[in-house]
Design a protein around this motif. Structure first.
Motif, short mmCIF file in Angstrom:
data_model
loop_
_atom_site.label_atom_id
_atom_site.label_comp_id
_atom_site.label_asym_id
_atom_site.label_seq_id
_atom_site.Cartn_x
_atom_site.Cartn_y
_atom_site.Cartn_z
N ASP A 1 0.83 -1.20 0.00
CA ASP A 1 0.00 0.00 0.00
C ASP A 1 0.86 1.25 0.00
OD1 ASP A 1 -2.42 -1.34 0.05
OD2 ASP A 1 -2.58 -1.32 2.23
N GLN A 2 0.61 2.12 -0.96
CA GLN A 2 1.27 3.43 -1.03
C GLN A 2 0.24 4.47 -0.60
OE1 GLN A 2 4.59 4.13 -2.39
NE2 GLN A 2 4.71 1.98 -1.88
N VAL A 3 0.56 5.25 0.44
CA VAL A 3 -0.35 6.30 0.87
C VAL A 3 0.16 7.64 0.37
CG1 VAL A 3 -1.25 5.08 2.88
CG2 VAL A 3 0.75 6.50 3.13
N HIS A 4 -0.78 8.48 -0.01
CA HIS A 4 -0.49 9.83 -0.48
C HIS A 4 -1.10 10.75 0.57
CE1 HIS A 4 0.38 8.15 -4.56
NE2 HIS A 4 -0.39 7.21 -4.06
N VAL A 5 -0.28 11.58 1.18
CA VAL A 5 -0.72 12.39 2.31
C VAL A 5 -0.43 13.87 2.06
CG1 VAL A 5 -0.41 10.51 3.95
CG2 VAL A 5 1.44 12.13 3.60
N VAL A 6 -1.25 14.71 2.66
CA VAL A 6 -1.03 16.15 2.64
C VAL A 6 -0.85 16.62 4.08
CG1 VAL A 6 -2.22 16.65 0.47
CG2 VAL A 6 -3.53 16.53 2.59
N PRO A 7 -0.02 17.65 4.29
CA PRO A 7 0.21 18.12 5.66
C PRO A 7 -0.99 18.87 6.23
CG PRO A 7 1.52 19.38 4.09
CD PRO A 7 0.80 18.33 3.31
N MET A 8 -1.20 18.69 7.52
CA MET A 8 -2.18 19.45 8.27
C MET A 8 -1.38 20.22 9.31
SD MET A 8 -5.52 18.18 10.44
CE MET A 8 -6.33 17.47 9.05
N THR A 9 -1.60 21.53 9.38
CA THR A 9 -0.75 22.37 10.22
C THR A 9 -1.54 23.50 10.87
OG1 THR A 9 1.24 23.76 10.19
CG2 THR A 9 -0.13 23.77 8.20
N THR A 10 -0.99 24.02 11.96
CA THR A 10 -1.57 25.21 12.59
C THR A 10 -0.86 26.48 12.09
OG1 THR A 10 -0.08 24.97 14.48
CG2 THR A 10 -2.29 24.01 14.69
N SER B 1 -6.42 25.61 11.88
CA SER B 1 -5.60 24.63 11.17
C SER B 1 -5.93 24.66 9.69
CB SER B 1 -5.87 23.22 11.71
OG SER B 1 -5.53 23.12 13.06
N TRP B 2 -4.95 24.24 8.90
CA TRP B 2 -5.10 24.18 7.45
C TRP B 2 -4.56 22.86 6.95
CZ3 TRP B 2 -3.63 28.36 10.21
CH2 TRP B 2 -4.39 29.54 10.06
N ILE B 3 -5.14 22.41 5.85
CA ILE B 3 -4.61 21.26 5.12
C ILE B 3 -3.98 21.85 3.86
CG2 ILE B 3 -5.17 19.14 3.88
CD1 ILE B 3 -7.56 18.83 5.84
N ILE B 4 -2.68 21.66 3.73
CA ILE B 4 -1.93 22.22 2.60
C ILE B 4 -2.08 21.27 1.41
CG2 ILE B 4 0.31 23.03 1.78
CD1 ILE B 4 -0.80 24.61 4.20
N VAL B 5 -2.66 21.78 0.33
CA VAL B 5 -2.95 20.91 -0.82
C VAL B 5 -1.96 21.09 -1.97
CG1 VAL B 5 -5.40 20.72 -0.26
CG2 VAL B 5 -4.62 22.54 -1.81
N SER B 6 -1.01 22.00 -1.80
CA SER B 6 -0.04 22.21 -2.87
C SER B 6 1.25 21.41 -2.66
CB SER B 6 0.28 23.71 -3.01
OG SER B 6 0.63 24.26 -1.77
N GLU B 7 1.28 20.58 -1.64
CA GLU B 7 2.41 19.68 -1.43
C GLU B 7 1.90 18.39 -0.80
OE1 GLU B 7 4.50 21.12 2.54
OE2 GLU B 7 4.16 22.80 1.19
N TRP B 8 2.52 17.31 -1.18
CA TRP B 8 2.11 16.03 -0.62
C TRP B 8 3.26 15.05 -0.66
CZ3 TRP B 8 1.08 12.10 -4.52
CH2 TRP B 8 1.03 12.59 -5.83
N ASN B 9 3.14 14.02 0.17
CA ASN B 9 4.15 12.97 0.25
C ASN B 9 3.52 11.63 -0.11
OD1 ASN B 9 6.29 14.60 1.28
ND2 ASN B 9 5.38 14.49 3.30
N ARG B 10 4.37 10.72 -0.51
CA ARG B 10 3.93 9.35 -0.81
C ARG B 10 4.92 8.41 -0.14
NH1 ARG B 10 4.08 8.84 -6.68
NH2 ARG B 10 6.32 8.90 -6.32
N PHE B 11 4.38 7.40 0.54
CA PHE B 11 5.26 6.40 1.16
C PHE B 11 4.51 5.10 1.34
CE2 PHE B 11 3.39 8.97 4.54
CZ PHE B 11 2.87 8.03 5.41
N THR B 12 5.27 4.04 1.57
CA THR B 12 4.69 2.73 1.84
C THR B 12 4.18 2.71 3.26
OG1 THR B 12 6.22 1.69 0.29
CG2 THR B 12 5.16 0.25 1.89
#
Length: 107
Positions: free
Chosen positions: A14-23, A50-61
Motif C-alpha cells: 500500500d502506497q499512501v499519499h498524504v497532505v500536511p495538516m498544520t496550525t 488549522s489548514w490542510i496544505i494541498v499544494s504539497e504532498w508525500n507518498r510512502f509505503t
C-alpha cells in the motif's frame, strides 16, 4: 497529515499519499483548505486554527517510518476520518491546484 489516496504498488504494498495538516497559516504560493473548528473538536485536535496544505504532498509505503502512535491514544496512529464534505473540498482543491508534486519518502 491527512491521507488522501491509497494505491497499490507493483509489489502489492500500500502506497499512501498524504497532505500536511498544520496550525501554521499557509505561506506565499501555498494552497490550503481551512479545517473547521467542529472538525478539529471531533478529531481531538488543537483548538488553534488549522489548514490542510494541498499544494504539497508525500507518498510512502504504509505504515512508513514517520508514523508514530498518538500520545494518550496508543497504539492508534489516527485521529479519525475527515468528514465527507471536508474530504471532498480537499480532493477538489488538490485537483484544482494540480501543482503539487509528490515527495517519495521511501521506506
Amino acid at each position: 497529515m491527512a491521507v488522501v489516496l491509497v494505491t497499490e504498488s507493483a509489489d502489492g504494498l500500500d502506497q499512501v499519499h498524504v497532505v500536511p495538516m498544520t496550525t501554521r497559516p499557509p505561506g506565499q504560493g501555498q494552497e490550503a483548505v481551512g479545517v473547521p473548528e467542529a472538525v478539529r473538536r471531533q478529531l481531538g485536535l488543537s483548538a488553534e486554527r488549522s489548514w490542510i496544505i494541498v499544494s504539497e504532498w508525500n507518498r510512502f509505503t504504509w505504515p512508513g517510518c514517520d508514523i508514530r502512535p498518538i500520545r494518550g491514544r496508543e497504539p492508534s496512529v489516527s485521529f479519525g476520518f475527515l468528514p465527507a464534505g471536508l474530504f471532498r473540498r480537499v480532493r477538489d482543491a488538490l485537483v484544482a491546484a494540480a501543482i503539487g508534486r509528490p515527495v517519495d519518502r521511501g521506506d
